[in-house]
Design a protein around this motif. Structure first.
Motif, PDB file in Angstrom:
ATOM      1  N   THR A 157      34.789  31.549  53.285  1.00 18.40           N
ATOM      2  CA  THR A 157      35.989  31.484  52.452  1.00 18.40           C
ATOM      3  C   THR A 157      35.640  31.550  50.975  1.00 18.40           C
ATOM      4  OG1 THR A 157      35.972  29.052  52.602  1.00 18.40           O
ATOM      5  CG2 THR A 157      37.355  30.257  54.162  1.00 18.40           C
ATOM      6  N   SER A 158      34.519  30.965  50.591  1.00 21.50           N
ATOM      7  CA  SER A 158      34.086  31.058  49.204  1.00 21.50           C
ATOM      8  C   SER A 158      33.774  32.500  48.832  1.00 21.50           C
ATOM      9  CB  SER A 158      32.853  30.169  48.981  1.00 21.50           C
ATOM     10  OG  SER A 158      32.416  30.215  47.647  1.00 21.50           O
ATOM     11  N   ASN A 161      36.994  34.414  48.485  1.00 24.70           N
ATOM     12  CA  ASN A 161      37.544  34.008  47.184  1.00 24.70           C
ATOM     13  C   ASN A 161      36.946  34.873  46.077  1.00 24.70           C
ATOM     14  OD1 ASN A 161      38.555  32.595  44.959  1.00 24.70           O
ATOM     15  ND2 ASN A 161      37.119  30.889  45.193  1.00 24.70           N
ATOM     16  N   GLU A 246      39.884  28.491  50.917  1.00 29.33           N
ATOM     17  CA  GLU A 246      40.628  28.855  52.123  1.00 29.33           C
ATOM     18  C   GLU A 246      41.967  29.499  51.780  1.00 29.33           C
ATOM     19  OE1 GLU A 246      39.078  26.071  51.523  1.00 29.33           O
ATOM     20  OE2 GLU A 246      38.050  25.284  53.292  1.00 29.33           O
ATOM     21  N   THR A 249      41.434  33.018  50.730  1.00 32.95           N
ATOM     22  CA  THR A 249      41.104  33.837  51.896  1.00 32.95           C
ATOM     23  C   THR A 249      42.344  34.246  52.659  1.00 32.95           C
ATOM     24  OG1 THR A 249      38.937  32.765  52.082  1.00 32.95           O
ATOM     25  CG2 THR A 249      39.774  33.886  54.039  1.00 32.95           C
ATOM     26  N   ALA A 288      37.958  38.379  57.633  1.00 31.33           N
ATOM     27  CA  ALA A 288      38.119  36.924  57.650  1.00 31.33           C
ATOM     28  C   ALA A 288      38.219  36.405  59.081  1.00 31.33           C
ATOM     29  CB  ALA A 288      39.360  36.527  56.855  1.00 31.33           C
ATOM     30  N   ALA A 293      37.374  32.548  59.712  1.00 29.16           N
ATOM     31  CA  ALA A 293      38.099  31.911  58.615  1.00 29.16           C
ATOM     32  C   ALA A 293      39.564  31.705  58.994  1.00 29.16           C
ATOM     33  CB  ALA A 293      38.020  32.773  57.350  1.00 29.16           C
ATOM     34  N   ARG A 295      43.527  32.140  58.858  1.00 27.90           N
ATOM     35  CA  ARG A 295      44.291  33.334  58.486  1.00 27.90           C
ATOM     36  C   ARG A 295      45.772  33.045  58.302  1.00 27.90           C
ATOM     37  NH1 ARG A 295      42.145  38.624  61.712  1.00 27.90           N
ATOM     38  NH2 ARG A 295      42.826  37.466  63.553  1.00 27.90           N
TER      39      ARG A 295
END
Length: 346
Positions: A157-158, A161, A246, A249, A288, A293, A295
């Motif tokens: 997520t980072s 970003n 997050e 993302t 993602a 990650a 969504r």
């Protein structure tokens, strides 16, 4: 700004950067979870260490910034080293903004804040940002070893970003050919590194490539004006307390899908950087999901009743965006992001 990028640099280069700046009483700031890492950096400063302050918090609440400034002044600090992710570096920037102290950034995530003159503070649930060269770090120390302990979900997520910074730079009103090149390379580097980080979190090569991508994407954020995507994420984080990386993302594919008709060249550039994808928003959404990650905004704790409040805040301010910002358009983006549906199908 000087940039150091090598394994082990956090504890071998930070003291040298402080010495180069003539600093003799350095305050190290970090978050509670990053204290052990920050302590190692602090120890490397030797007699130049004034103290360690571990109260950084997400979105930099103004009361947290006030307290950190008090600590810096009480210790007689002549410089600040921020160790950690966007929260720690954001707190270091708040200290620099209020005191003028030079800042050294030692990032442990891919947020990219270290490459920008952008500061942010949250007060009474509203996050406000600004630009001031005084908050731009004098040195940035990138150390892939520092990111080895970053859990894979947060690494992903980072990293997305960071990609968001480059995406919005491609359609920013103050974009330039050089920034566009950096943006495309940043997206490519990060999108290629993240699957390798997820597959082998201990790989210094993958971690180093991700930091390289973060460096480029963060530079794009510092050089241009962000649009709807970043405004939405500031509202969702500042007002509802959603986690920063997050939220970026989840929102990014939908914000890009919304803006793509008004910025087709930017969308095409993102698609090329993603390996020649047929559709950039869908490719980001699939990346993602493939890496595990979140969504949907619902997964992050947002409720459907919150959407109207977020729309009022995000559509009630003026900021540049390739497509006109309307309440209806913002609601469409947020509703799709809330549900987590395939971009462009809502």
């Amino acid at each position: 700004m000087r940039v150091v990028l090598r394994a082990g640099a956090a504890v071998t280069a930070t003291a040298g950067e402080a010495e180069r700046l003539g600093l003799r009483r350095v305050l190290v700031v970090c978050g509670a979870r990053g204290r052990n890492t920050a302590q190692a950096v602090a120890d490397s400063l030797g007699p130049a260490l004034a103290g360690l302050h571990d109260e950084a918090r997400m979105h930099v609440p103004v009361e947290v910034a006030d307290r950190a400034v008090e600590v810096a002044l009480a210790m007689g600090a002549d410089g600040c080293v921020a160790v950690g992710g966007g929260s720690a570096i954001g707190l270091g920037k708040a200290i620099a903004l209020r005191t003028g102290l030079p800042l050294i950034a030692v990032p442990s995530t891919y947020s990219g804040s270290e490459m920008t003159p952008v500061w942010g503070l949250t007060e009474q649930g509203v996050k406000r940002t600004g630009r001031d060269r005084s908050v731009l770090p004098r040195s940035v120390v990138y150390d892939p070893e520092l990111t080895l302990s970053l859990p894979v979900p947060l690494s992903v997520t980072s990293g997305v970003n960071a990609i968001a910074h480059a995406v919005e730079a491609l359609y920013a009103p103050d974009a330039s050919p050089l920034v566009s090149l950096m943006a495309q390379e940043g997206v490519r580097a990060m999108a290629e590194a993240l699957p390798d980080v997820a597959a082998d979190p201990a790989s210094l090569d993958a971690r180093g490539r991700a930091l390289y991508g973060a460096w480029l994407c963060g530079s794009c954020l510092g050089a241009t004006t962000m649009g709807l995507h970043h405004k939405l994420c500031h509202v969702l984080g500042g007002t509802f307390g959603l986690p920063h990386a997050e939220t970026h993302t989840v929102v990014l594919p939908y914000a890009l899908a919304h803006n793509a008709p008004a910025a087709p060249e930017a969308a095409d550039a993102v698609a090329r950087a993603l390996g020649g994808a047929a559709d950039a928003p869908t490719a980001l959404w699939e990346l993602a999901g493939r890496l595990g990650a979140p969504r949907s905004l619902a997964e992050l704790g947002l409720t459907e009743a919150d959407l109207a409040v977020a729309v009022a805040q995000a559509a009630g301010q003026r900021y540049p965006n390739p497509r006109e910002v309307t309440p209806e358009g913002v609601l469409g983006v947020l509703r799709a992001a809330y549900r987590g549906e395939t971009p462009g199908t809502g």
